[in-house]
Design a protein around this motif. Structure first.
Motif: not given
Length: 168
Positions: A132-134, A138-152
């Motif tokens: 996971y690239q931090d 862009n913390s808001l976009a990265k938190s959304k990306e983290l949610e997507i990764i966890l869902s996957e």
């Protein structure tokens, strides 16, 4: 000229199909659970977790009847699939020059137990890893990306559980 090109492309496609089928390749079919696992009692340490809900959904999609009766009052021998609490940990992989974290490795740990009547319980645990690239800018976009990764990762975990159960 175009007819010759179309014929050549068609023959090339036919040749590729022969090679693919000749080597034994075939598409993976859906995982079918054994007949004695077509009715399950699904329990878990955290029955409100997203993984529990995802697993319940995937079991129902696989035509598995979820027995909702209480285990104490249930009279028939129904296999029980117990999902232990899942966990996520992260480890720093790299840093920016200013010392902030640039990249994490996410480790998602899933454990479950299958108890069949008259058999030893089958316990299994596995881990799924993702990088996971931090980016602190862009913390808001990265938190959304983290949610997507966890869902996957949850979807992959449920599919793996079903695949492992289908091989029993």
């Amino acid at each position: 000229m175009t007819a010759l090109r179309a014929l050549r492309n068609g023959l090339a496609m036919l040749l590729v199909c022969f090679f693919v089928t000749g080597c034994g390749f075939h598409l993976k079919q859906a995982s079918y659970l054994p007949e004695d696992l077509r009715t399950l009692q699904l329990t878990g340490d955290d029955q409100k977790s997203a993984l529990y809900e995802q697993l319940k959904y995937e079991l129902q999609r696989s035509q598995v009847k979820i027995d909702e009766t209480d285990r104490v009052t249930h009279t028939g021998p129904v296999p029980e699939l117990h999902l232990y609490k899942d966990s996520l940990s992260r480890q720093t992989l790299s840093l920016f020059s200013n010392g902030q974290v640039a990249q994490y490795e996410l480790a998602y740990v899933v454990s479950y137990r299958l108890t069949r009547p008259g058999q030893e319980p089958y316990e299994q645990s596995f881990e799924l890893y993702r990088n996971y690239q931090d980016d602190p800018n862009n913390s808001l976009a990265k938190s959304k990306e983290l949610e997507i990764i966890l869902s996957e990762m949850r979807k992959l975990a449920t599919k793996r559980i079903l695949r492992e159960l289908s091989q029993l």
